[in-house]
Write an enzyme that holds these catalytic residues in place. Structure first.
Site, PDB file in Angstrom:
ATOM      1  N   ASP A 229      43.227  46.822  40.861  1.00  0.00           N
ATOM      2  CA  ASP A 229      42.269  46.063  40.042  1.00  0.00           C
ATOM      3  C   ASP A 229      40.848  46.592  40.242  1.00  0.00           C
ATOM      4  O   ASP A 229      40.633  47.722  40.697  1.00  0.00           O
ATOM      5  CB  ASP A 229      42.401  44.562  40.378  1.00  0.00           C
ATOM      6  CG  ASP A 229      42.072  43.656  39.204  1.00  0.00           C
ATOM      7  OD1 ASP A 229      40.877  43.409  38.974  1.00  0.00           O
ATOM      8  OD2 ASP A 229      43.006  43.209  38.506  1.00  0.00           O
TER       9      ASP A 229
ATOM     10  N   ASP B 278      40.075  44.547  30.873  1.00  0.00           N
ATOM     11  CA  ASP B 278      39.372  43.302  31.142  1.00  0.00           C
ATOM     12  C   ASP B 278      38.081  43.209  30.318  1.00  0.00           C
ATOM     13  O   ASP B 278      37.584  44.220  29.784  1.00  0.00           O
ATOM     14  CB  ASP B 278      39.054  43.256  32.650  1.00  0.00           C
ATOM     15  CG  ASP B 278      38.878  41.844  33.182  1.00  0.00           C
ATOM     16  OD1 ASP B 278      38.798  40.904  32.391  1.00  0.00           O
ATOM     17  OD2 ASP B 278      38.818  41.693  34.425  1.00  0.00           O
TER      18      ASP B 278
ATOM     19  N   ASN C 254      34.509  40.612  30.745  1.00  0.00           N
ATOM     20  CA  ASN C 254      34.067  39.476  31.558  1.00  0.00           C
ATOM     21  C   ASN C 254      32.742  38.825  31.205  1.00  0.00           C
ATOM     22  O   ASN C 254      32.116  38.207  32.071  1.00  0.00           O
ATOM     23  CB  ASN C 254      34.045  39.892  33.025  1.00  0.00           C
ATOM     24  CG  ASN C 254      35.446  39.914  33.599  1.00  0.00           C
ATOM     25  OD1 ASN C 254      36.120  38.899  33.617  1.00  0.00           O
ATOM     26  ND2 ASN C 254      35.899  41.079  34.015  1.00  0.00           N
TER      27      ASN C 254
ATOM     28  N   ASP D 146      42.641  33.130  34.841  1.00  0.00           N
ATOM     29  CA  ASP D 146      42.263  33.439  36.218  1.00  0.00           C
ATOM     30  C   ASP D 146      42.715  32.338  37.154  1.00  0.00           C
ATOM     31  O   ASP D 146      42.669  32.489  38.369  1.00  0.00           O
ATOM     32  CB  ASP D 146      40.742  33.603  36.335  1.00  0.00           C
ATOM     33  CG  ASP D 146      40.321  35.037  36.069  1.00  0.00           C
ATOM     34  OD1 ASP D 146      41.199  35.922  36.045  1.00  0.00           O
ATOM     35  OD2 ASP D 146      39.120  35.270  35.880  1.00  0.00           O
TER      36      ASP D 146
HETATM   37  C1  DGJ Z   1      38.644  38.976  35.764  1.00  0.00           C
HETATM   38  C2  DGJ Z   1      40.138  39.042  35.701  1.00  0.00           C
HETATM   39  O1  DGJ Z   1      40.654  37.971  34.981  1.00  0.00           O
HETATM   40  C3  DGJ Z   1      40.702  39.106  37.102  1.00  0.00           C
HETATM   41  O2  DGJ Z   1      42.089  39.082  37.062  1.00  0.00           O
HETATM   42  C4  DGJ Z   1      40.188  40.341  37.784  1.00  0.00           C
HETATM   43  O3  DGJ Z   1      40.686  41.483  37.146  1.00  0.00           O
HETATM   44  C5  DGJ Z   1      38.676  40.340  37.780  1.00  0.00           C
HETATM   45  N1  DGJ Z   1      38.126  40.134  36.463  1.00  0.00           N
HETATM   46  C6  DGJ Z   1      38.144  41.619  38.332  1.00  0.00           C
HETATM   47  O4  DGJ Z   1      36.787  41.715  38.244  1.00  0.00           O
END
Ligand code: DGJ
Length: 731
Positions: free
Chosen positions: A367, A479, A481, A549
């Site tokens: 990851d 991903d 974020n 998450d």
């Molecule tokens: C958010 C993801 O949902 C997690 O599973 C993980 O990959 C983190 N980001 C890593 O920064």
């Protein structure tokens, strides 16, 4: 399946195996919605539309027949300004500054198969015989806008896929201010609205509320579909349950800003319009230019929410997901995120992988934290080269070590992002989404790359291709974020700045199309801080998504139950993680965590090296068991038996397509003293077939299991209990 046109009555009839959708051309050329519901086998009669005179309802001077229903009539693609006061599907701004519009019929065509949507994800067919598509062309003669409404009826699925394409046929520029992908007018309002809403770590919670007069809506303006609202709505009869009653579902195949608007009018008609969010959207359409809106998939069932969900599951699994992994069992994986976070090196990763391999895990996923100088979430996104401090032999060296152990190797990327502290940002500070002179808001210390720009997309494709093309990588976790702020692009002129949200998504789709077709052997899983972009658009490129998450088994009961309204288990990443749970500290047994994760695309996300011998034995057993049941879980039919939103329990069963294998999972959330034994009635079995319970050898007929049921354990001691049955047909 068929699409026909009843010439005399001017009625279009679309038939799927068990449903009918019909619309009628008025003498004026307006396209009226007529019917969507249970299949009507015989021709529809004429004279269904009765003009009436109502106060304060306008009619068209050239169309006395419209008298005076324009503000309550059922339209296929309603517009604003010429008699209908409800939410429109389309809003324009003409060169003269006005926005009234009026759409009339021009022509139609019926063809076999289903054409693709240029640049956008959509359901598809593999053979022309699988579907028929009707295109009705309407025109606003004053605006000079041609509107093509496309409707596909499937042979093997009770679904209608709708999309819209517009073309500026005038010699002046037009502005699109709203373009819904579909609108439906239903002549009743006694519905419950079902939506999937939530938050980060609490995605897609099922909410059901009675419709009320006026406008109600769900939307996202975050640059992504988001954790908070979801591009799906259903209208259910008040009595509709899991296996009975009428329900209308609408699901948008799109990953960006969306809106689902539902309006109940003064006559108790309900209009639903769904598509790109009109808020902060505008599209300049120069003469001759075309705009393609995304697809909406509409499912009607008169057999409850369960039947609606199974239709979506099959269609999305078989004719939305694509690629080598579409129909194949997925790898049982282990991901190092919750085991190490950013703190790892090659030796630690190889020892984690080694231990997991011993237990039967098939794929190791590295990851976040392997690139640039990323020891926390404050740097290096965009610098997609391995950190030599952590990985002295690079990704290739590590991947080779892991694959040499007989395991597949997977890697995490967050390709849409850039950290201000990165070489990429220092070299290209204007490559992010931003507005000149405004400060750039951060989310998780990062900015969003401007995927509306071709140079940015090309650079990212090149960087990722470099790694994916050299190391033995079998899986990618993609991903994303943070959400979009200061929406703006350095490359767009002022009059196109409100196009950035949609152009971003078009760029993203193109990048994903390029990479997934360039690397067809890689299994891609999408993710956005868990399930923040778990939508049909992403599934077209990546057949599975990290569901949330929040990996706590009890939280996941609701998250996975809600997600299953639309999405199959094959799409839902579900992992066993450590206790106390990292998101909120709850302690659940390894058994319960296993049963919950085995209800989806199974894996682990913890440090297996820290487990006791007893726990390792249980993990070995879970993996052995999952390998036995995974095909039925991932590709069987789901029957939801008990809802965690309505009770202290949750339960579901999966039935293989030949109905010879059944997998049952049941959960009891909080213990109750002196609780009595309960029974669980299964769904979808063959009533006259006998099934054997694999663990005990007991045999029961399907009809018994579906009507009397299996007896659940009496859970009186301790919270968060679960159980599992595997039943096989007795030959
Ligand atoms: C958010 C993801 O949902 C997690 O599973 C993980 O990959 C983190 N980001 C890593 O920064």
């Amino acid at each position: 399946m068929s699409i026909s046109y009843q010439e005399q009555e001017r009625i279009f009839v679309l038939q799927t195996p068990h449903t009918t959708y019909a619309m009628q051309l008025a003498a004026s050329g307006h396209l009226r919605h007529l019917y969507w519901g249970k299949k009507l086998e015989q021709a529809l009669p004429d004279g269904l539309y009765v003009p009436r005179n109502r106060s304060f309802s306008p009619w068209m001077a050239d169309d006395p027949e419209s008298m005076s229903l324009l503000d309550s009539a059922s339209f296929e693609y309603p517009v604003f300004g010429c008699g209908d006061f409800r939410i429109p599907a389309l809003e324009l701004r003409l060169a003269n500054g006005t926005s009234a519009s009026d759409l009339r019929y021009r022509e139609h065509r019926i063809q076999s198969g289903k054409p693709g949507l240029p640049g956008l994800p959509a359901t598809y067919v593999e053979d022309e015989a699988e579907a028929e598509t009707l295109t009705v062309v309407l025109i606003d003669a004053v605006a000079g806008l041609e509107v093509e409404l496309a409707y596909t009826a499937f042979r093997d699925h009770d679904a209608i896929a709708r999309s819209v394409r517009v073309r500026n046929v005038s010699d002046a520029a037009l502005r699109l201010e709203k373009i819904a992908s579909a609108a439906v007018d239903l002549e009743r309002a006694d519905f419950d609205l079902i939506q999937l809403s939530g938050a980060w770590a609490r995605e897609r919670h099922l909410m059901r509320t009675p419709l009320r007069s006026g406008l109600q809506s769900l939307s996202s303006c975050r640059g992504a579909s988001g954790h908070m609202q979801h591009p799906f709505v259903a209208l259910a009869d008040r009595r509709t349950g899991e296996e009975s009653g009428e329900v209308y579902g609408m699901s948008l195949v799109y990953s960006g800003n969306f809106a689902a608007e539902i309006e109940v009018d003064q006559e108790d008609n309900t209009r639903v319009a769904m598509g790109i969010n009109p808020f902060d959207f505008e599209w300049l359409l120069e003469p001759g230019e075309v705009f393609q809106a995304p697809e909406t998939v509409m499912v009607f069932s008169d057999a409850g929410l369960g039947d609606m969900s199974r239709t979506y599951h099959r269609l999305y699994r078989e004719r939305l997901c694509r690629g080598r992994y579409r129909d194949s069992d997925r790898y049982i994986l282990i991901n190092n995120w919750e085991a190490t976070y950013f703190d790892f090196n090659e030796a630690l990763i190889t020892s984690l992988a080694h231990e997991a391999k011993e237990l039967g895990v098939e794929l190791f996923v590295l990851d976040d934290g392997w690139f640039g100088k990323r020891d926390g979430d404050n740097s290096s996104l965009g610098d997609w080269y391995p950190d030599p401090k952590k990985l002295p032999h690079g990704i290739t060296g590590l991947a080779e070590k892991i694959t040499a152990q007989g395991m597949k190797f997977g890697l995490w990327f967050e390709p849409e992002m850039v950290s201000p502290d990165s070489d990429l940002y220092r070299a290209h500070p204007d490559w992010c989404i931003h507005v000149p002179a405004r400060s750039r808001s951060l989310g998780r210390n990062q900015l969003i790359l401007d995927y509306s720009r071709r140079d940015v997309c090309d650079a990212i494709v090149a960087m990722l291709s470099e790694i994916l093309g050299t190391a033995p990588i079998s899986y990618v976790k993609w991903d994303m974020n943070r959400h979009m702020t200061e929406p703006g692009s350095a490359q767009l002129p002022p009059e196109r700045q409100r196009e950035v949200g949609h152009r971003y998504i078009l760029g993203l789709y193109e990048v994903m199309e390029t990479l997934t077709s360039r690397f067809p052997d890689i299994l891609f899983e999408s993710c956005s801080g868990g399930g923040g972009r778990f939508d049909p658009g992403m599934l077209y490129y990546m057949p599975q998504t990290w569901t949330s998450d929040n990996s706590d088994a009890i939280s996941r009961l609701k998250i996975q139950y809600g997600t299953s309204m639309v999405y199959p288990a094959s799409a839902m990443g579900a992992h066993v993680s450590a206790v106390p749970n990292h998101q909120h500290g709850r302690v659940t047994s390894l058994e319960t965590r296993g049963h919950c994760a085995m209800s989806g695309n199974f894996g682990y996300e913890l440090d297996v090296r820290k487990m006791t011998a007893e726990e390792k034995a249980m993990v070995r057993e879970q993996i052995r068991r999952y390998k036995e049941i995974r095909h039925t879980v991932l590709f069987g039919d789901l029957y939801r038996l008990k809802s965690p939103f309505e009770s202290n329990e949750a339960a579901w069963n999966y039935v293989s397509r030949d109905r010879k294998e059944v997998v049952v999972m049941a959960f009891y959330i909080l213990a109750e003293a002196d609780a009595k034994e309960r029974r669980l009635r299964l769904g979808g079995l063959d009533p006259v077939r006998k099934y054997r319970v694999a663990a005990t050898g007991e045999e029961y007929y399907g009809e018994f299991l579906m009507n009397y049921g299996l007896t659940l354990p009496a859970w009186t001691q301790g919270d968060f209990k679960s159980t599992f049955w595997h039943l096989l047909a007795v030959e």
